[in-house]
Design an enzyme around this catalytic site. Structure first.
Site, short mmCIF file in Angstrom:
data_model
loop_
_atom_site.label_atom_id
_atom_site.label_comp_id
_atom_site.label_asym_id
_atom_site.label_seq_id
_atom_site.Cartn_x
_atom_site.Cartn_y
_atom_site.Cartn_z
N LYS A 133 -1.56 -2.25 1.67
CA LYS A 133 -2.07 -0.99 1.14
C LYS A 133 -0.97 0.06 1.09
O LYS A 133 -0.72 0.69 0.05
CB LYS A 133 -3.24 -0.48 1.97
CG LYS A 133 -3.85 0.81 1.45
CD LYS A 133 -5.03 1.25 2.27
CE LYS A 133 -4.59 1.88 3.56
NZ LYS A 133 -5.71 2.52 4.30
N ASP A 151 -8.04 0.81 -0.53
CA ASP A 151 -8.49 1.55 0.64
C ASP A 151 -10.01 1.43 0.70
O ASP A 151 -10.61 0.62 -0.01
CB ASP A 151 -8.02 3.01 0.57
CG ASP A 151 -8.75 3.82 -0.50
OD1 ASP A 151 -9.47 3.21 -1.34
OD2 ASP A 151 -8.62 5.06 -0.48
#
Length: 241
Positions: A133, A151
């Protein structure tokens, strides 16, 4: 009321077309979609993204100006006084772990990358505190290399939109990569994050005020009345909390 989309019955081609239409419409709904973290170079973005774990972007942006001024290079993080760094990071939460990550990050950058932030995913994920991420955030916004950032918002919306059935962020990323044009990976993530913060909330999505409702198989999870849903829409200040 929009017709309910049956994602389980659509072909792979139909799902791809629907995914790309969703990305386009989200762009019309959120033309200002962008990363919320403030930064001026790849190292600052990398640090800000590490600090954003379990912390709002608003709070990170309040803390980072002083941090960036005190620690302008990877070497300065590597050689930081731990107590002083922890004191500066305290408002972001988990400050001891984050200080460890930033000091280790600085040391790794100095030792293995001449103090520079690498611009390849496989290299970024070897750094302390950096997962896929964080790596995709840095690639997409500091190096203009397309990447999908999964996310909590992107994961939630991807499942609600019927673009994935997975909970694992790596698998969600793979599913989105297969559906969305590569050149749109970064902006698609930004748009979904904006939409998740403002409209498609975790507990009560504003279905009746959602611009992509006609393409969403989860329509009806939240209020479908336009008036009721409108009260759930969050502005910039609320969404940043």
């Amino acid at each position: 009321m929009p017709a309910i989309v049956d994602a389980s019955a659509e072909t792979a081609l139909a799902r791809t077309r629907r995914a790309r239409r969703i990305v386009r419409i989200l762009g019309e709904l959120h033309p200002d979609a962008r990363i919320a973290l403030n930064f001026s170079n790849p190292l600052e973005l990398l640090v800000a993204t590490v600090l954003s774990a379990q912390c709002t972007d608003k709070k990170v942006n309040e803390v980072t100006p002083a941090v960036f001024a005190k620690y302008p290079t990877a070497a300065s993080y590597a050689g930081a006084d731990r107590e002083e760094l922890e004191r500066q990071l305290r408002p972001t939460g988990f400050f001891r772990a984050k200080a460890n990550s930033l000091m280790g990050l600085g040391a790794a950058l100095v030792d293995r990358f001449d103090g520079e932030v690498p611009h390849r995913l496989d290299e970024l994920v070897t750094l302390p505190g950096v997962g896929r991420k964080t790596a995709n955030v840095v690639l997409g916004h500091a190096f203009d290399t397309p990447g999908i950032t999964v996310d909590t918002h992107v994961g939630r919306l991807s499942r609600r939109f019927g673009l994935t059935t997975n909970d694992d962020p790596v698998k969600v990323e793979a599913d989105l990569v297969a559906l969305i044009e590569r050149r749109n990976w970064t902006i698609a993530s930004d748009r979904m994050i904006f939409h998740g913060r403002r409209v498609c909330h975790a507990r009560r999505p504003a279905c009746g005020a959602c611009g992509v409702a006609k393409l969403c198989p989860s329509f009806g999870e939240g209020p479908t009345s336009a008036a009721d849903a409108a009260r759930l829409i969050r502005g910039d200040a609320e969404a940043a909390r």
